[in-house]
Structures are given as C-alpha cells and as structure tokens.
Design an enzyme around this catalytic site. Structure first.
Site, mmCIF file in Angstrom:
data_model
loop_
_atom_site.group_PDB
_atom_site.id
_atom_site.type_symbol
_atom_site.label_atom_id
_atom_site.label_comp_id
_atom_site.label_asym_id
_atom_site.label_seq_id
_atom_site.Cartn_x
_atom_site.Cartn_y
_atom_site.Cartn_z
ATOM 1 N N GLU A 1 2.453 10.277 -5.088
ATOM 2 C CA GLU A 1 1.368 9.521 -4.653
ATOM 3 C C GLU A 1 1.354 8.001 -4.456
ATOM 4 O OE1 GLU A 1 -1.805 9.592 -3.836
ATOM 5 O OE2 GLU A 1 -3.094 10.860 -5.240
ATOM 6 N N ASP A 2 0.517 7.630 -3.516
ATOM 7 C CA ASP A 2 0.567 6.342 -3.039
ATOM 8 C C ASP A 2 -0.207 5.314 -4.084
ATOM 9 O OD1 ASP A 2 -1.984 7.214 -2.453
ATOM 10 O OD2 ASP A 2 -2.447 6.363 -0.623
ATOM 11 N N ARG B 1 -2.492 1.706 7.925
ATOM 12 C CA ARG B 1 -1.254 2.481 7.418
ATOM 13 C C ARG B 1 -0.010 2.014 7.928
ATOM 14 N NH1 ARG B 1 -3.727 6.704 4.544
ATOM 15 N NH2 ARG B 1 -5.576 7.711 5.351
ATOM 16 N N ASP C 1 -5.703 4.992 -9.005
ATOM 17 C CA ASP C 1 -6.908 3.987 -9.146
ATOM 18 C C ASP C 1 -7.530 4.180 -10.618
ATOM 19 O OD1 ASP C 1 -8.271 1.870 -8.034
ATOM 20 O OD2 ASP C 1 -9.854 3.129 -7.650
ATOM 21 N N PHE D 1 -8.215 -4.074 -3.692
ATOM 22 C CA PHE D 1 -8.000 -3.264 -2.697
ATOM 23 C C PHE D 1 -6.742 -3.430 -1.954
ATOM 24 C CE2 PHE D 1 -8.513 -0.699 1.399
ATOM 25 C CZ PHE D 1 -8.944 0.600 0.621
HETATM 26 P P1 XMP Z 1 -8.230 7.652 -8.048
HETATM 27 O O1 XMP Z 1 -9.693 6.939 -8.496
HETATM 28 O O2 XMP Z 1 -8.637 9.297 -8.195
HETATM 29 O O3 XMP Z 1 -8.121 7.331 -6.735
HETATM 30 O O4 XMP Z 1 -6.931 7.444 -8.697
HETATM 31 C C1 XMP Z 1 -7.006 7.517 -5.966
HETATM 32 C C2 XMP Z 1 -7.058 7.328 -4.409
HETATM 33 O O5 XMP Z 1 -8.375 6.168 -4.151
HETATM 34 C C3 XMP Z 1 -7.904 5.763 -2.909
HETATM 35 N N1 XMP Z 1 -7.383 4.177 -3.260
HETATM 36 C C4 XMP Z 1 -7.078 3.358 -2.311
HETATM 37 N N2 XMP Z 1 -6.764 3.361 -1.120
HETATM 38 N N3 XMP Z 1 -5.929 1.081 -1.169
HETATM 39 C C5 XMP Z 1 -6.061 2.368 -0.621
HETATM 40 O O6 XMP Z 1 -5.850 2.526 0.572
HETATM 41 C C6 XMP Z 1 -6.496 1.028 -2.360
HETATM 42 O O7 XMP Z 1 -6.466 -0.288 -3.145
HETATM 43 C C7 XMP Z 1 -6.904 2.206 -3.231
HETATM 44 N N4 XMP Z 1 -7.124 2.475 -4.509
HETATM 45 C C8 XMP Z 1 -7.608 3.541 -4.558
HETATM 46 C C9 XMP Z 1 -6.453 6.405 -2.335
HETATM 47 O O8 XMP Z 1 -6.854 7.114 -1.309
HETATM 48 C C10 XMP Z 1 -5.974 7.347 -3.634
HETATM 49 O O9 XMP Z 1 -5.418 8.031 -3.199
HETATM 50 MG MG MG Z 2 -4.414 8.486 -0.970
#
Ligand code: XMP
Ligand code: MG
Length: 177
Positions: free
Chosen positions: A102-103, A168, A106, A155
């Site tokens: 995962e990237d 990206r 959150d 963010f």
């Molecule tokens: P959850 O809350 O499900 O969220 O863990 C994961 C997804 O939320 C997006 N996300 C971000 N994307 N910068 C981004 O570009 C951020 O700081 C950020 N925080 C959450 C992301 O798509 C991730 O897969």
């Molecule tokens: Mg994502």
C-alpha cells in the site's frame, strides 16, 4: 527544494528522493531475510502504490511474483455499509506467502475491510508493506509489518500519491503547507 502547487493547494518538501530510496532499501533487505527460501507474491494496491511497489520490488532478491489490484468500494446491500472488492486479482492466493503493498494507511478502513476477504483465500501468510502510515489517524485494527515512514496526520502528495489525481509523478514526497 521549494514549495510546489498542485491544483489549488500548496505543498512543502517533506521526504527527499534519496531518503525514500534508502528507506526502501532497508525494507527490501528485511524482506529478503524474512522470505529467504520462499517465493512471496506482492499484491500492489493501485493507483497510489505503483511507484513504491516498483522501487521495492526491484530491490527484492528472493524469487517473487507481483500482481496489481484496484480496490473498489460500493454500497453493500446489507446494513454493514460499504463492501470492498478487488479488481484484477486473477490468481489464487491459496497457500501463497502474500505481501500486500500500500502507499499509505490512514484510518486503516480500506485494509480492515479488504484483509478479511484476502484471508478467505487461505494464503500461507499475509503481511503488509506500506510506504507511509499515519499513526494519529488510525481508527481500525490494521498494522503494517513493513513501514517506510510513520508520518504526521497531514495530507501528502508525490511518489505515486495524488491530490485529486495530480502530483503522482513528483519524485519525492510533499506535505500540505
Ligand atoms: P484509509 O483511511 O482507508 O485510507 O486507511 C487509505 C487511502 O486514503 C488515501 N489517503 C491519502 N492519499 N495523501 C494521499 O494522496 C494522503 O495524505 C492520504 N491519506 C489517505 C489513499 O488513497 C489511501 O489508499
Ligand atoms: Mg490509495
């Protein structure tokens, strides 16, 4: 490095390319140790993780496969709310050593809903590699095994992560100003 603009927002430099690269090298080193003699399959979650997955995968020296999925959320027909499905997962994961890439984690909601579905396929093992985690934002019981950086609840864009689809292609990470 200077601040940048993506669409209507300003971002400041956060993690440099070399910093990210060094950290990914040590994650790969650990994976190479942990999976010695095994042949894990990396499952990278699109879109955000594509650059991280690529850079990490290049540094993996054990026999390994990689596959890419998209997670789609739709309203469930039951009262349990949204259902997450994986698009693009063709191979069976039964008996495989899976590393989910995962990237960013959150709140952890996405993975907390998706992981139980992955486990239904009965992989031999399942670990999570996430470039970033936001410990202060975490609300669900999800824990990454390989974490690039724990970051503040701000963010970020760049290195595969987007703001409204843009940013990206920025090679390093920037944080909302
Ligand atoms: P959850 O809350 O499900 O969220 O863990 C994961 C997804 O939320 C997006 N996300 C971000 N994307 N910068 C981004 O570009 C951020 O700081 C950020 N925080 C959450 C992301 O798509 C991730 O897969
Ligand atoms: Mg994502």
């Amino acid at each position: 490095m200077d601040k940048i603009r993506v669409l209507d927002k300003e971002f400041v430099p956060f993690l440099a390319e070399e910093t990210i690269d060094l950290r990914i090298s040590s994650l790969a080193e650990q994976i190479n140790i942990d999976y010695a003699g095994k042949a894990p399959i990396f499952i990278a979650v699109l879109n955000g993780s594509f650059i991280f997955a690529s850079d990490l995968f290049k540094k993996v020296t054990v026999a390994a496969q990689i596959s890419f999925i998209k997670l789609a959320s739709y309203k469930g027909t039951t009262s349990t709310g949204n259902v997450i499905t994986a698009i693009g997962l063709e191979e069976s994961l039964k008996g495989k050593d899976v590393i989910l890439v995962e990237d960013i984690i959150d709140t952890g909601k996405t993975l907390s809903e998706f992981i139980p579905q992955l486990l239904l396929q009965a992989p031999a093992s399942l670990r999570i590699a996430s470039l970033l985690t936001k410990p202060d934002a975490l609300k669900y019981d999800v824990k990454a095994d390989y974490v690039g950086f724990e970051i503040p609840n701000k963010f970020v864009v760049g290195y595969g992560l987007d703001y409204d689809g843009y940013g990206r292609n920025i090679p390093s990470l920037y944080q909302l100003a």
